[in-house]
Design a protein around this motif. Structure first.
Motif, mmCIF file in Angstrom:
data_model
loop_
_atom_site.group_PDB
_atom_site.id
_atom_site.type_symbol
_atom_site.label_atom_id
_atom_site.label_comp_id
_atom_site.label_asym_id
_atom_site.label_seq_id
_atom_site.Cartn_x
_atom_site.Cartn_y
_atom_site.Cartn_z
ATOM 1 N N CYS A 44 9.190 -22.793 -18.481
ATOM 2 C CA CYS A 44 10.381 -22.211 -19.489
ATOM 3 C C CYS A 44 11.690 -21.862 -18.809
ATOM 4 O O CYS A 44 12.711 -22.046 -19.160
ATOM 5 C CB CYS A 44 9.585 -21.059 -20.360
ATOM 6 N N TRP A 54 4.810 -21.214 -20.006
ATOM 7 C CA TRP A 54 3.749 -21.130 -21.086
ATOM 8 C C TRP A 54 2.675 -21.926 -21.005
ATOM 9 O O TRP A 54 2.774 -23.216 -20.964
ATOM 10 C CB TRP A 54 4.624 -21.618 -22.208
ATOM 11 N N THR A 91 -2.427 -19.216 -26.562
ATOM 12 C CA THR A 91 -1.506 -19.644 -25.509
ATOM 13 C C THR A 91 -1.258 -18.266 -24.422
ATOM 14 O O THR A 91 -1.676 -16.997 -24.912
ATOM 15 C CB THR A 91 -0.306 -20.254 -25.737
ATOM 16 N N ILE A 93 1.568 -16.697 -21.274
ATOM 17 C CA ILE A 93 2.708 -16.515 -20.765
ATOM 18 C C ILE A 93 2.834 -16.133 -19.602
ATOM 19 O O ILE A 93 2.274 -14.754 -19.245
ATOM 20 C CB ILE A 93 3.974 -16.046 -21.728
#
Length: 151
Positions: A44, A54, A91, A93
């Motif tokens: 990202c 991510w 997900t 990060i």
């Protein structure tokens, strides 16, 4: 929490934004703590000091990560320390920190940062000119042609 651990976290948070971050959005693979199988992810943003990734998995991961990045047909593995993990639906990060001097010591990775920085700066100029061309803001490029020619 032990005093040394608090000081370590304090030092990390002070150093976290020591370098300009540049937006990126391209696929990479990540290995967490020497995983045998790489995990799909998106880079990202990146700087000389770290990155934001991510990840398309839902477990928390570990303490170390290796980013497998292909840039201009040159593949690199970038070691990093996982500073923190945010969970987003299914997900994660990852907030990552690179070892000091890692990017500067690699021509391929330095080239990646440099190219992303150039694209980011050009896009900022483009956005500034779009604002200049907006009549509702009271200024147009035709009123200031020298500004347009300098970009």
């Amino acid at each position: 929490m032990p005093q040394a651990r608090r000081q370590e976290r304090s030092m990390v948070s002070q150093d976290r934004r020591a370098h300009q971050r540049y937006p990126a959005w391209f696929p990479i693979n990540v290995r967490i703590d020497d995983d045998l199988n790489p995990r799909a992810a998106m880079l990202c943003d990146i700087s000389l000091g770290g990155a934001l990734v991510w990840g398309f998995w839902d477990d928390q991961g570990g303490e170390r990560a290796a980013l497998e990045v292909t840039f201009r047909s040159d593949s690199s593995s970038i070691p990093a320390r996982i500073v923190s993990v945010e969970r987003q639906w299914d997900t994660v990060i990852l907030h990552l920190q690179f070892p000091p001097g890692l990017i500067e010591g690699s021509p391929a990775l330095g080239g990646l940062i440099e190219e992303l920085a150039d694209h980011f700066k050009a896009y900022q100029v483009y956005l500034a000119h779009r604002a200049d061309d907006d009549p509702s803001l009271g200024r147009t490029a035709t009123q200031y042609p020298i500004d347009r020619a300098s970009a």
